[in-house]
Motif scaffolding. Structure first.
Motif, mmCIF file in Angstrom:
data_model
loop_
_atom_site.group_PDB
_atom_site.id
_atom_site.type_symbol
_atom_site.label_atom_id
_atom_site.label_comp_id
_atom_site.label_asym_id
_atom_site.label_seq_id
_atom_site.Cartn_x
_atom_site.Cartn_y
_atom_site.Cartn_z
ATOM 1 N N PHE A 253 0.845 -1.189 0.000
ATOM 2 C CA PHE A 253 0.000 0.000 0.000
ATOM 3 C C PHE A 253 0.888 1.249 0.000
ATOM 4 C CE2 PHE A 253 -2.926 2.901 2.499
ATOM 5 C CZ PHE A 253 -3.856 3.049 1.476
ATOM 6 N N PHE A 254 0.721 2.085 -1.001
ATOM 7 C CA PHE A 254 1.514 3.306 -1.169
ATOM 8 C C PHE A 254 3.016 3.054 -1.158
ATOM 9 C CE2 PHE A 254 -2.447 5.546 -0.707
ATOM 10 C CZ PHE A 254 -2.267 6.647 -1.526
ATOM 11 N N ASP A 255 3.409 1.878 -1.644
ATOM 12 C CA ASP A 255 4.821 1.553 -1.856
ATOM 13 C C ASP A 255 5.686 1.652 -0.598
ATOM 14 O OD1 ASP A 255 5.386 1.398 -5.096
ATOM 15 O OD2 ASP A 255 3.650 2.615 -4.555
ATOM 16 N N GLY A 256 5.109 1.361 0.552
ATOM 17 C CA GLY A 256 5.891 1.377 1.788
ATOM 18 C C GLY A 256 6.714 0.103 1.922
ATOM 19 N N GLY A 257 7.453 0.034 3.036
ATOM 20 C CA GLY A 257 8.236 -1.163 3.320
ATOM 21 C C GLY A 257 7.339 -2.285 3.816
ATOM 22 N N LEU A 258 7.878 -3.502 3.816
ATOM 23 C CA LEU A 258 7.075 -4.650 4.246
ATOM 24 C C LEU A 258 6.717 -4.571 5.732
ATOM 25 C CD1 LEU A 258 8.816 -7.572 2.319
ATOM 26 C CD2 LEU A 258 6.572 -6.572 1.857
ATOM 27 N N LEU A 259 7.592 -3.936 6.513
ATOM 28 C CA LEU A 259 7.308 -3.843 7.956
ATOM 29 C C LEU A 259 6.048 -3.044 8.233
ATOM 30 C CD1 LEU A 259 10.892 -3.282 9.405
ATOM 31 C CD2 LEU A 259 9.413 -5.250 9.830
ATOM 32 N N GLU A 260 5.755 -2.086 7.369
ATOM 33 C CA GLU A 260 4.553 -1.259 7.580
ATOM 34 C C GLU A 260 3.325 -1.873 6.912
ATOM 35 O OE1 GLU A 260 7.304 1.042 5.806
ATOM 36 O OE2 GLU A 260 8.152 0.416 7.721
ATOM 37 N N SER A 261 3.494 -3.022 6.285
ATOM 38 C CA SER A 261 2.372 -3.622 5.555
ATOM 39 C C SER A 261 1.772 -4.763 6.368
ATOM 40 C CB SER A 261 2.865 -4.170 4.217
ATOM 41 O OG SER A 261 3.576 -5.369 4.438
ATOM 42 N N SER A 262 0.837 -5.480 5.747
ATOM 43 C CA SER A 262 0.236 -6.631 6.427
ATOM 44 C C SER A 262 1.076 -7.893 6.241
ATOM 45 C CB SER A 262 -1.183 -6.847 5.905
ATOM 46 O OG SER A 262 -1.172 -6.952 4.494
ATOM 47 N N CYS A 263 2.324 -7.730 5.809
ATOM 48 C CA CYS A 263 3.214 -8.878 5.597
ATOM 49 C C CYS A 263 3.442 -9.624 6.911
ATOM 50 C CB CYS A 263 4.550 -8.377 5.047
ATOM 51 S SG CYS A 263 5.789 -9.669 4.840
#
Lengths: 351, 550
Positions: free
Chosen positions: A180-190
């Protein structure tokens, strides 16, 4: 919908819903693929598995079409070979990187293995499509200069793992794999299950922990079972110079079929951790000190006996781990009932 | 394919695009807006971002907002005005004002730098009988004007007399086939949907003509809205659907107002909505605006777009007749195709047949643009010759110039040379030259135009519109354009350029996942076959038209 079809002149039984690729594989015909992962919906993006079907004007993607009765499929001919070679050369042309780190350090990637098998060299030149993505997460390296946009990672993330952390964004040659909005994986639902890394047919996604440890040729793979929980996922330990340097899933293991979770995928570096316990510890004067097994068991037996004498067996509750096998869990309840004399026994898998 | 269904809490059959347009402020989608939308649509954040980031006219926080732009597409770049007057504006994709080139974009609106008509420009009058355009020059678009000419008469007749069989028989006998490009028989499609398992069923009108040089649906959408609405309701009645959706291209914003007003009028009169004409048949029409994407004119990409997915084409079969919107049986027809239906039911299959020429049925809207004296839309018989259309109706190239080349199907039907002017424009004859009538768009090049430069602008268009799903199209369009850059003096010219182009073209034509990628090779191979000498000169850095600068 039972019946027979023919692939390259050979008769094949049709299994309802089975793709042409899978049916061909069943009789030993390996149709080349790059975007194919049988665990998720086919996307038919790489177009390498094109086959001719009698009566159809254009070739069809064998991964996305079921083999149907009376079908006559041709998987090899000069047209198909020419198209496949051109497609592969196009794919190579968007990855002009000199060296593939996956091939060098982990083992041959599917893209380069296929290019080698079909003896395809990069005949086309031009702009590269992807960029290296800085991402501070500790597990997954994202180098889209190596990406061929087969979208296996995004499908595995969404369909198989249901994490929906990454998806294709943008369009055309400027498509990218993005959170979402090209953020890092840590900020995503990964969830860092690492399955995008494992399905990736190139060096675009790699296990950061495995890089810089050894050359691929130095390592051997040892089949094992993940020790983290009782599911029993099959893993392959990559071993070099007597040390475990990383883990890949065992694709043939019936339990996980190539899937792992963050613990099995990225957590096995505890094996060589200096913080790992190597002897029993007994707390003496408030401080944990090393002890022998005889000392440790002696202490346990003495304390258990004392509690049982003072308060009775009902003072005990036993809780066993689903990391243990069925046999050890059986023994645990036997110990609770026969030795301690209580029914207060439970297991963490029983919730 | 997985079982799909719209959000059961929503009565809207396809809320995604409408919601995205609602929350986009000046075309800009903020992070917060998308987060709120993802929650209300129950869509994962990354998936919504994936879909939204696809379209030209949705910009995301951090992107450069698009205020103004100019079309540098295959037709507009022929006008010669674009480069001079608007050299500093960003490029937009073809907005279908090719007859008024060059086209401009200004904050949500599209206009012509050369005329003030925009979408409302009237088609040229043909000498023969017109069907679709017969009443289009009436001074108003109101419902009462449409009804004065028996408008909605065929719909009311159907729902009141339940004469389904007669209607199907007439449509079948007429031979009406899809006018969007694929020419699939309409009656077969509607029967397939009627007989398919699954509900609800849908009628989707493809009003997303994005083909350069194709603007044939534009006059209908702006000037004949009720003809389309009646046709969709008839489709719904015959195919067993109660919901219709018009997928309207973003580039026709004024058509949205026209259609929305017309739907309101028709609902008020009981001609749409609940109990059409007092019968038990209900039919509701929604309009969904696209957001700038050529590939959404491909029916399966269009359906994905409506579902809020990334508008990638689907692998077929299954076809939309069995698995369409939300996996349900769906009629997808182009505007022009649908609009013939009430007319065929009114005047009969024989009448429709008599409109065609040389064994073909009906008329066709031809859009002519490029280097002709009278660019615009013409409704003429299927089977008319290219010479009549281009030289007689469209007035041919400007005085003193000669015709060099013309395209069919916008740019996706192929490229032909002046020696092909006697070709009959129907659904069979062009195939002998390896080309197709397609959408009916014809772009004309005169001797001042460079064929190689024109083909480059076509490939550049495809590159910008390639969805990125399949490898041959995603990379092939770029590599072809790079080779054409070299041939037109814009970049390096590798040796073996023609062989490389042939290899890529051949592969794209056979292996691309949808009609977009499969069509790209047609203009490229037309250049190789009919303009071999001019192409060869470019490999030696010569341009006979003086367009390419080396």
């Amino acid at each position: 919908m039972k019946g027979k079809a023919r692939i390259d002149g050979r008769s094949v039984d049709c299994v309802p819903g089975q793709s042409i690729v899978a049916a061909a594989k069943g009789i030993g015909i390996a149709i080349p693929t790059l975007c194919y992962d049988p665990r998720v919906e086919p996307s038919a993006t790489c177009r390498l598995c094109l086959v001719k079907v009698k009566g159809r004007r254009l070739p069809v993607a064998a991964c996305a079409h079921a083999l149907e009765p009376e079908m006559e499929v041709t998987s090899e001919d000069p047209d198909l070979e020419s198209w496949r070679r051109t497609i592969l050369a196009l794919a190579l042309s968007e990855n002009p990187a000199a060296e593939c780190r996956r091939c060098a350090e982990i083992g041959p990637c599917e893209l380069h293995a296929l290019a080698k098998k079909l003896a395809v060299s990069p005949v086309f030149q031009g702009a590269a499509s992807g960029r290296f993505k800085e991402d501070s997460n500790p597990f997954i390296r994202r180098d889209y200069e190596q990406c061929i946009y087969c979208y296996r990672c995004t499908r595995v993330c969404g369909e198989l793992e249901q994490a929906h952390a990454i998806a294709p964004a943008g369009r055309g040659f400027k498509s990218r794999i993005a959170t979402f909005f090209d953020g890092g994986l840590l900020e995503s639902s990964c969830t860092f299950c690492g399955q995008c890394v494992q399905t990736c047919p190139t060096g675009a996604l790699m296990d950061k922990k495995m890089l810089g440890k050894a050359r691929a040729t130095e390592a051997t793979k040892v089949r094992s079972v993940c020790p983290f929980c009782g599911t029993g996922c099959g893993i392959e330990l990559h071993v070099a110079r007597g040390r475990v340097i990383g883990v890949t899933p065992d694709w043939n293991a019936p339990v996980n079929q190539g899937s792992l979770c963050v613990k099995g995928q990225f957590g096995l570096d505890f094996i060589h951790s200096p913080e790992r316990l190597t002897t029993p510890l007994i707390r003496r004067n408030g401080k944990l000190t090393a002890a022998t097994w005889d000392e440790a068991y002696g202490l346990i037996v003495g304390k258990f006996q004392q509690i049982k004498d003072e308060s009775g067996p009902g003072a005990f509750a036993l809780w066993s781990s689903s990391r243990g096998t069925s046999e050890s869990n059986y023994l645990m309840q036997k110990f609770a009932r026969a030795v301690i004399g209580t029914n207060n026994i439970d297991n963490c898998a029983r919730t | 394919m997985k079982e799909l269904r719209p959000n059961p809490q929503s009565s809207d059959p396809a809320p995604f695009l409408a919601e995205l347009h609602r929350v986009a402020k000046g075309g800009l989608l903020s992070r917060t807006a998308l987060e709120e939308l993802a929650a209300s649509l129950q869509t994962p954040l990354a998936d919504l971002y994936s879909a939204a980031s696809f379209y030209h006219y949705f910009k995301l926080d951090g992107d450069e907002p698009l205020g103004e732009g100019v079309c540098r597409g295959p037709v507009c770049s022929l006008s010669g005005i674009t480069a001079r007057a608007h050299f500093d504006l960003p490029s937009i994709s073809c907005p279908g004002l090719c007859d008024q080139a060059p086209a401009r974009y200004d904050r949500g609106d599209f206009s012509s730098a050369a005329s003030s008509d925009g979408g409302f420009r009237l088609p040229h009058r043909a000498n023969g009988e017109e069907a679709l355009f017969h009443h289009i020059r009436a001074p108003d678009r109101r419902l009462e004007s449409y009804r004065r000419n028996d408008g909605y008469g065929m719909l009311l007749n159907l729902v009141q007399n339940k004469s389904d069989d007669d209607a199907f028989a007439a449509l079948q006998a007429s031979g009406l086939s899809g006018r969007g490009g694929a020419a699939f028989p309409l009656a077969l499609k509607w029967r397939a949907v009627r007989d398919a398992e699954g509900s609800p069923k849908y009628v989707v009108c493809n009003a997303d003509e994005g083909e350069p040089g194709t603007f044939k649906d534009r006059p209908i959408l702006h000037l004949q809205p009720h003809l389309l609405l009646e046709a969709m309701a008839i489709a719904g009645y015959l195919a067993g659907a109660n919901v219709g959706i018009i997928y309207l291209r973003y580039e026709y914003p004024r058509a949205y107002d026209v259609l929305a007003k017309a739907i309101g009028e028709a609902e008020e009169e009981g001609l749409l909505g609940s109990n059409v004409g007092g019968s038990s048949f209900c039919f509701q029409i929604h309009i969904r605006r696209g957001a700038g994407s050529y590939v959404c004119g491909e029916e399966s990409a269009l359906l994905n777009s409506l579902e809020g997915r990334r508008p990638w084409p689907r692998e077929r079969p299954p076809y939309p007749t069995s698995r369409g919107l939300w996996g349900r049986p769906t009629v997808v027809n182009n505007v022009e195709t649908l609009c013939f239906v009430p007319l065929i039911l009114r005047h009969g299959a024989d009448w429709f047949g008599s409109l065609g020429r040389g064994g073909s049925s009906g008329t066709k809207i031809y859009s002519v643009s490029g280097r002709v004296c009278r660019p615009g839309n013409f409704e003429l018989p299927v089977g008319i010759s290219a010479r009549e259309l281009i030289m007689d109706y469209a007035g041919g190239p400007p005085s003193g110039r000669s015709l060099k080349a013309f395209t069919l199907g916008g740019i996706s039907g192929g490229l032909l040379a002046s020696e092909h002017l006697s070709l009959s424009l129907d659904y069979r004859s062009p195939a002998k030259h390896g080309v197709f009538l397609g959408s009916g768009g014809v772009i004309v090049l005169d001797d001042q135009c460079c064929v190689v430069d024109f083909v480059r602008s076509c490939v550049l268009f495809y590159e910008a519109e390639s969805c990125g799903k399949c490898t041959p199209c995603r990379i092939g369009t770029v590599r072809l354009r790079e080779l054409l850059d070299g041939l037109t003096g814009r970049g390096n010219l590798p040796s073996g350029v023609r062989q490389q182009m042939e290899k890529i073209s051949d592969t794209m034509g056979a292996s691309s996942a949808c009609g977009l990628g499969q069509s790209v090779p047609l203009v490229v191979s037309g250049m190789g076959r009919f303009f071999a000498e001019e192409l060869r000169e470019h490999t030696q850095r010569k341009c006979r038209a003086g367009v390419c600068r080396f």
